[in-house]
Every structure is written in C-alpha cells, then in structure tokens.
Design a protein around this motif. Structure first.
Motif, PDB file in Angstrom:
ATOM      1  N   TRP A  67       0.877  -1.190   0.000  1.00  0.00           N
ATOM      2  CA  TRP A  67       0.000   0.000   0.000  1.00  0.00           C
ATOM      3  C   TRP A  67       0.908   1.231   0.000  1.00  0.00           C
ATOM      4  O   TRP A  67       1.952   1.236   0.671  1.00  0.00           O
ATOM      5  CB  TRP A  67      -0.875  -0.071   1.247  1.00  0.00           C
ATOM      6  N   ARG A  70       3.108   2.557   2.895  1.00  0.00           N
ATOM      7  CA  ARG A  70       3.961   1.580   3.592  1.00  0.00           C
ATOM      8  C   ARG A  70       5.248   1.334   2.813  1.00  0.00           C
ATOM      9  O   ARG A  70       5.349   1.661   1.646  1.00  0.00           O
ATOM     10  CB  ARG A  70       3.215   0.252   3.766  1.00  0.00           C
ATOM     11  N   GLN A 112      -1.040 -10.902   4.143  1.00  0.00           N
ATOM     12  CA  GLN A 112      -1.429 -10.578   5.525  1.00  0.00           C
ATOM     13  C   GLN A 112      -2.881 -10.856   5.830  1.00  0.00           C
ATOM     14  O   GLN A 112      -3.717 -10.888   4.903  1.00  0.00           O
ATOM     15  CB  GLN A 112      -1.134  -9.099   5.798  1.00  0.00           C
ATOM     16  N   ASP A 114      -5.738  -8.835   7.946  1.00  0.00           N
ATOM     17  CA  ASP A 114      -6.073  -7.611   8.680  1.00  0.00           C
ATOM     18  C   ASP A 114      -6.762  -8.008   9.982  1.00  0.00           C
ATOM     19  O   ASP A 114      -7.596  -8.932   9.985  1.00  0.00           O
ATOM     20  CB  ASP A 114      -7.058  -6.757   7.881  1.00  0.00           C
ATOM     21  N   HIS A 118      -8.821  -3.102  12.052  1.00  0.00           N
ATOM     22  CA  HIS A 118      -7.825  -2.387  11.230  1.00  0.00           C
ATOM     23  C   HIS A 118      -8.373  -1.103  10.620  1.00  0.00           C
ATOM     24  O   HIS A 118      -7.644  -0.143  10.431  1.00  0.00           O
ATOM     25  CB  HIS A 118      -7.317  -3.355  10.159  1.00  0.00           C
ATOM     26  N   ILE A 246      -3.598  -5.626  -3.171  1.00  0.00           N
ATOM     27  CA  ILE A 246      -3.146  -5.057  -1.902  1.00  0.00           C
ATOM     28  C   ILE A 246      -4.325  -4.774  -0.982  1.00  0.00           C
ATOM     29  O   ILE A 246      -4.194  -4.814   0.236  1.00  0.00           O
ATOM     30  CB  ILE A 246      -2.312  -3.771  -2.168  1.00  0.00           C
ATOM     31  N   ALA A 247      -5.512  -4.518  -1.558  1.00  0.00           N
ATOM     32  CA  ALA A 247      -6.617  -4.074  -0.708  1.00  0.00           C
ATOM     33  C   ALA A 247      -7.953  -4.773  -0.960  1.00  0.00           C
ATOM     34  O   ALA A 247      -8.975  -4.328  -0.443  1.00  0.00           O
ATOM     35  CB  ALA A 247      -6.802  -2.566  -0.814  1.00  0.00           C
ATOM     36  N   LEU A 260     -11.825   2.608  -0.105  1.00  0.00           N
ATOM     37  CA  LEU A 260     -11.927   1.389   0.703  1.00  0.00           C
ATOM     38  C   LEU A 260     -13.278   1.251   1.426  1.00  0.00           C
ATOM     39  O   LEU A 260     -13.323   0.937   2.611  1.00  0.00           O
ATOM     40  CB  LEU A 260     -10.756   1.302   1.697  1.00  0.00           C
ATOM     41  N   HIS A 263     -13.793  -2.297   2.926  1.00  0.00           N
ATOM     42  CA  HIS A 263     -13.098  -2.568   4.189  1.00  0.00           C
ATOM     43  C   HIS A 263     -14.053  -2.280   5.351  1.00  0.00           C
ATOM     44  O   HIS A 263     -14.065  -2.990   6.349  1.00  0.00           O
ATOM     45  CB  HIS A 263     -11.856  -1.679   4.334  1.00  0.00           C
ATOM     46  N   GLU A 276      -4.889 -10.315   2.164  1.00  0.00           N
ATOM     47  CA  GLU A 276      -4.490  -9.556   0.979  1.00  0.00           C
ATOM     48  C   GLU A 276      -3.090  -9.944   0.510  1.00  0.00           C
ATOM     49  O   GLU A 276      -2.311 -10.506   1.277  1.00  0.00           O
ATOM     50  CB  GLU A 276      -4.542  -8.050   1.321  1.00  0.00           C
TER      51      GLU A 276
HETATM   52  C1  UVW Z   1      -5.552  -0.323   4.291  1.00  0.00           C
HETATM   53  O1  UVW Z   1      -6.633  -0.593   4.742  1.00  0.00           O
HETATM   54  C2  UVW Z   1      -5.070   1.063   4.235  1.00  0.00           C
HETATM   55  O2  UVW Z   1      -4.752  -1.252   3.896  1.00  0.00           O
HETATM   56  P1  UVW Z   1      -4.970  -2.817   3.625  1.00  0.00           P
HETATM   57  O3  UVW Z   1      -5.217  -2.924   2.183  1.00  0.00           O
HETATM   58  O4  UVW Z   1      -3.701  -3.448   4.049  1.00  0.00           O
HETATM   59  O5  UVW Z   1      -6.109  -3.344   4.399  1.00  0.00           O
END
Ligand code: UVW
Length: 318
Positions: A67, A70, A112, A114, A118, A246-247, A260, A263, A276
């Motif tokens: 991301w 990071r 990873q 989350d 998160h 990544i997301a 997002l 999320h 992810e």
């Molecule tokens: C964020 O939520 C910013 O990152 P990720 O994609 O790792 O969940």
C-alpha cells in the motif's frame, strides 16, 4: 466521480452489521461461521494431495508491492560466516557457527490478515468497540484472536482474470458479486454459504513490469460497493475474503469517490476477515488444468499482541 465523497457514516447508514451477533466481547466476527462442520467438510476436498502455500515472497529481489503509505520489509543479516572470523569472534564449544537475521516490516506489508479493527469510521470499530482502543496498539479486535483461532474451511477460487479473458485485470477495473457468481458458473463450481472466497486478478504482476510507475494514479481493481453486494456477503455468511491485490477492493470507488468502502462495509460492519497480497498463480494454473476450483484452505496469522494485522502464509490443499 462526485465532487465531494460522502462520509462513510452516511453512505453505510442502512448497511447490515453483525455487531453483537457473537456477543459483546467478540473479536473474530464472521470467522465464527467456520466451525467443526466446515473444517470436516473442507477436509473432504483434499483429493490430489497437492499443496499450495499462497504467500508472496518477503524480500523479493524484484521488490515487494505494498500500500502506498507503507514500505516493504527490510531484512538485515546480523550473523553470518564473517561473524566468526577474527580474534574477537565469539566462540562456542565444539565450533558452532550460525546465521541470524532480523526483519523490520509493516505488519500489512506482505501477504497478511487484517485485524477486524484495522479500519473504522465514526469512532467505532468492529462490534462497536471505541476507536480510542486503537491508541498505542489495538486493545480490541486486534489480529491476536484471529491468530489464536486459525482459519480453516472450504474455499473457492474465482479466477476473474481468466473469466474476463485477460492476463490480469486493469487498474480500477471493478467486479460485483454477480460477476463472482457468473465466474463460478463458468468454472463449474458452486459458491456455498460460509465459503472462503479467493479472487485472482493477477494485477500485481504489473508491479514488477512497471516499477515505480505502478503507483502513478494508484487504483487497484477489485470488488465495488453496492448495498446489494454487501447484503449478498451477509446472506452468504462469507467468513473470509482473500485476494491477490493489496486491498481486496477497488481502491477508490469510481461512483462515490470513497476509498476502501468495503473494508468498512464488510470488515468493520460484518466482521469478514480480509486477507491480501496472496499469490494465486500456481493454484490458478492447477485449477484451470483439472477444473477443480473448490479447495481446502488453512491459515493462521502470527500471534501479534495488539497487532492491526499480521503476515501469513495460507496453505491451500487440493
Ligand atoms: C488499508 O486498509 C489502508 O490497507 P490494507 O489494504 O492493508 O487493508
């Protein structure tokens, strides 16, 4: 895109939540849908005995996609054969030499899980925990309870890149739950309640092709928010969404301008675990070859006290 993106509090005001469904202390959310029945059924999917560890390499010499805010993990060699040269070198009885190293890494800087806490909006995390419980470390809904529980179940690979007839999906390309169902139908696999969903886009192949330009106008492809999609995930009791991006979702929703959204609608509100940056290439090739897209899936992130996420190497067995 609209001029001003709506606040998530407004956008998701009527969205379903699973808060309280597993009690006021719950920290693993929809992973509760995976019990002994699901584990035993998943074990019945092991047919060829082929094992697919789907983590991407940490410290890939070609670079690690992360991301934008990071950095990739850095691995530092501490001890190696040169440590043991010279008069001041440590000596162990019997002539032992060894190698040691360490990594400095964002917990979300590679493949990873989350933590459910998160992401959030409106001052509340998963299950209604106060967002102040994140200050200085996640006191609630950290990755630790997920790690202590583990994740095992039936997973279905949905090869969206192959379904769309492409090597990889394009930047900002979106798909819906209806596309997932159409992809499953084309693959000849049934999506069932409580399935772990694995989605292949092969988008991160572009990271190595493009180098730094990968981050220009960064917008990954992925699922796009709609109230129908969120309701479908809720009704299907999906415990875990796993993708090779990544997301897991389109970075910025082209309709609303919100970043997002899923999320929040899926992880914060429904308690669906997000995994992810997995590598689905070998698995997808094997599934295309034998036509079997339903697989046994097992994963356990690292037990990190107060962690907002953790590296993981999920294992798929066919
Ligand atoms: C964020 O939520 C910013 O990152 P990720 O994609 O790792 O969940």
């Amino acid at each position: 895109m609209t001029d001003a993106a709506p606040d998530l509090t407004d956008l998701l005001k009527d969205a379903p939540t699973n808060w309280g469904k597993w009690g006021p202390e719950d920290e693993v959310g929809s992973l509760n849908y995976l019990g002994p029945e699901q584990v035993i059924a998943a074990a019945g999917l092991i047919r060829s005995g082929k094992v697919f560890p789907i983590q991407r390499l940490i410290g890939d010499p070609k670079g690690d996609p992360v991301w934008p805010s990071r950095e990739p993990a850095t691995r530092t060699q501490i001890f190696d054969e040169s440590t043991w040269d010279g008069d001041d070198a440590p000596v162990f009885p019997g002539g032992l030499h060894y190698a040691d190293d360490k990594i400095e890494a964002f917990l979300q800087g590679s493949t990873q899980y989350d933590a459910l806490g998160h992401v959030w909006y409106g001052g509340k995390l998963w299950n209604g925990y106060d967002a102040r419980t994140t200050v200085g470390g996640m006191d609630k809904a950290s990755v630790q309870p997920i790690a202590e529980r583990g994740v095992v179940g039936r997973a279905v690979l949905l090869d969206m890149a192959r379904y769309r007839g492409k090597g990889s999906l394009d930047s900002a390309e979106t798909y819906t739950h209806e596309d997932l169902l159409a992809c499953a139908a084309q693959q000849g696999v049934e999506l069932r309640k409580r399935d772990i969903i694995l989605i292949r886009t092969n988008y991160l192949a572009r990271f190595h092709e493009l180098g730094a330009a990968f981050y220009d106008d960064f917008c990954e492809p992925g699922l796009i928010y709609s109230s129908e999609l969120v309701q479908w995930f809720a009704d299907m009791e999906i415990p875990n969404l796993v993708t090779d991006t990544i997301a897991n979702e389109v970075t910025t929703d082209p309709e609303t301008g919100v970043a997002l959204t899923l999320h929040n609608a899926l992880m914060r509100n429904l308690g669906i675990a997000f995994t992810e940056i997995v590598d689905l290439e070998d698995l997808a090739a094997d599934c295309a070859a034998d036509g079997a897209y339903d697989v046994f899936y097992a994963a356990a992130p690292l037990k990190v006290h107060q962690g907002s996420g953790s590296p993981v190497n999920p294992i798929v067995i066919k």
